[in-house]
Design a protein around this motif. Structure first.
Motif, PDB file in Angstrom:
ATOM      1  N   TYR A   1       4.454   5.854   3.825  1.00 44.50           N
ATOM      2  CA  TYR A   1       3.366   6.702   3.315  1.00 44.50           C
ATOM      3  C   TYR A   1       3.198   6.495   1.805  1.00 44.50           C
ATOM      4  O   TYR A   1       2.077   6.281   1.307  1.00 44.50           O
TER       5      TYR A   1
ATOM      6  N   ILE B   1       1.746   3.032   0.862  1.00 49.68           N
ATOM      7  CA  ILE B   1       0.300   2.924   1.110  1.00 49.68           C
ATOM      8  C   ILE B   1      -0.491   3.742   0.091  1.00 49.68           C
ATOM      9  O   ILE B   1      -1.554   3.334  -0.374  1.00 49.68           O
TER      10      ILE B   1
ATOM     11  N   VAL C   1      -4.629   7.598   3.809  1.00 49.55           N
ATOM     12  CA  VAL C   1      -3.372   7.012   4.287  1.00 49.55           C
ATOM     13  C   VAL C   1      -3.257   7.174   5.801  1.00 49.55           C
ATOM     14  O   VAL C   1      -2.895   6.226   6.517  1.00 49.55           O
TER      15      VAL C   1
ATOM     16  N   VAL D   1       2.002  -2.636   6.560  1.00 45.43           N
ATOM     17  CA  VAL D   1       2.045  -1.677   5.443  1.00 45.43           C
ATOM     18  C   VAL D   1       1.315  -2.261   4.231  1.00 45.43           C
ATOM     19  O   VAL D   1       0.538  -1.571   3.558  1.00 45.43           O
TER      20      VAL D   1
ATOM     21  N   GLY E   1      -2.205  -1.952   4.853  1.00 48.98           N
ATOM     22  CA  GLY E   1      -2.622  -0.546   4.710  1.00 48.98           C
ATOM     23  C   GLY E   1      -2.847  -0.163   3.264  1.00 48.98           C
ATOM     24  O   GLY E   1      -3.802   0.547   2.929  1.00 48.98           O
ATOM     25  N   ARG E   2      -1.971  -0.650   2.381  1.00 43.94           N
ATOM     26  CA  ARG E   2      -2.115  -0.370   0.948  1.00 43.94           C
ATOM     27  C   ARG E   2      -3.435  -0.936   0.418  1.00 43.94           C
ATOM     28  O   ARG E   2      -4.054  -0.374  -0.488  1.00 43.94           O
TER      29      ARG E   2
END
Length: 352
Positions: free
Chosen positions: A93, A96, A114, A142, A145-146
């Motif tokens: 979490y 991201i 997120v 991940v 995702g960021r």
């Protein structure tokens, strides 16, 4: 509008050009792949678009904005690195969300973005884990995702799958393609893997020694390569190159001499020697009228197909065949001129 345009872009180190006058327009929402061998300049081009490398000449535009002197953080791009570049002490979490926190985005918006990105990438159940608790594929998601949460105009990806095993690479290729279709954003993807290029790109850019050799759809690059380098780089196993002579408007394979009736004399006019390219899958063509017997050197079994190696004169060649095909010490090739590609023996340029 997230079109990316490079106009006569040059990069030089100590007067030596590693990128030599690149002109390229990447359309809005296009998935384009830069491919080439190590040292060809593909990652340098990506880093110049990102602003991580200064350009030595030319112009770069993102949308309608010239970005030559614009700081990377102000270019509205997201960069996904080969090494994931995750913070090991942060949770999924937090990794991201990091970029958004640095921009002082409201906490509620960060949380929403997120969780949306995690859902897209199937990471929801991993949000509280640290990177060391994830597999390579999960870490790469991940990193994606960021990039997603920033909602950039352009995604830049520098060999993001090279650290994954073969099975994960296949899976992640499909996931990245689906991600592009879902986000409808411009993707610029760098790889040395031609399979990634052919399966992922709307168009592919083949580079060699800092110059673009060809820009086209994967199918056109495979079927209609512009020169010998492109023909040899794209396709697995590699295309067969056979040195031939032109005698009295007849194409003759060198050692052994095999005359081929030729309808291309006008196109090859003035040439005494040419290089013929034949893809391995066309070395035994059911409709081929040109017969040639060769001695089998070795065979590789690849599950549903087999690759057979042999020599035509001094040219090492191969044929791609089904496993039903019985391989003996001698193999009869069946060639058809419609499958031939012709190249200048000296320059490598396509002739016909």
């Amino acid at each position: 509008m997230s079109e990316v345009r490079l106009e006569n872009v040059i990069k030089a180190y100590d007067k030596k050009r590693v990128i030599d006058g690149v002109d390229l327009t990447i359309k809005d929402k296009e998935f384009i792949v830069l491919v080439g061998s190590s040292g060809c300049g593909k990652s340098t081009i990506l880093r110049m678009i990102a602003g991580l490398e200064e350009i030595s000449g030319g112009n770069i535009y993102i949308g309608d904005k010239k970005v030559n002197n614009v700081h990377p953080k102000d270019r509205d791009i997201a960069f996904v690195f080969q090494s994931y570049a995750l913070y090991p002490h942060m949770t999924v979490y937090e990794n991201i969300a990091f970029g958004l926190k640095m921009r002082k985005v409201d906490k509620d918006i960060i949380d929403q973005k997120v969780k949306e990105a995690a859902e897209i990438l199937n990471l929801t159940e991993y949000l509280d884990r640290k990177p060391k608790q994830l597999s390579g594929g999960q870490r790469q998601r991940v990193a994606l995702g960021r990039a997603i949460v920033r909602n950039p105009k352009v995604f830049l990806m520098d060999e993001p799958l090279s650290n994954l095993d073969a099975k994960l690479r296949v899976q992640m290729r499909a996931e990245i393609k689906k991600l592009h279709e879902k986000l409808q954003t411009t993707f610029i993807y760098v790889t040395h893997d031609q399979t990634e290029a052919l399966t992922m790109g709307d168009r592919i850019v083949i580079l060699d020694k800092g110059k673009i050799q060809q820009v086209d759809t994967p199918l056109n690059v495979y079927n209609n390569p512009k020169n010998k380098f492109v023909a040899g780089f794209i396709g697995s196993p590699q295309i067969n190159f056979i040195d031939c002579k032109l005698i009295n408007d007849t194409l003759v394979m060198v050692e052994p001499v095999v005359e081929l009736s030729s309808q291309i004399a006008d196109k090859l006019s003035g040439k005494s020697e040419v290089t013929v390219g034949i893809r391995p899958e066309f070395m035994i063509n059911p409709s081929g009228h040109i017969k040639l017997k060769v001695k089998t050197e070795m065979t590789e079994l690849l599950g549903s197909e087999q690759i057979v190696y042999f020599y035509i004169g001094n040219n090492r060649c191969c044929a791609k065949l089904s496993t039903d095909f019985l391989i003996e010490n001698e193999l009869e090739l069946s060639l058809d001129e419609s499958n031939f590609l012709y190249f200048d023996k000296d320059t490598g340029e396509r002739l016909a």
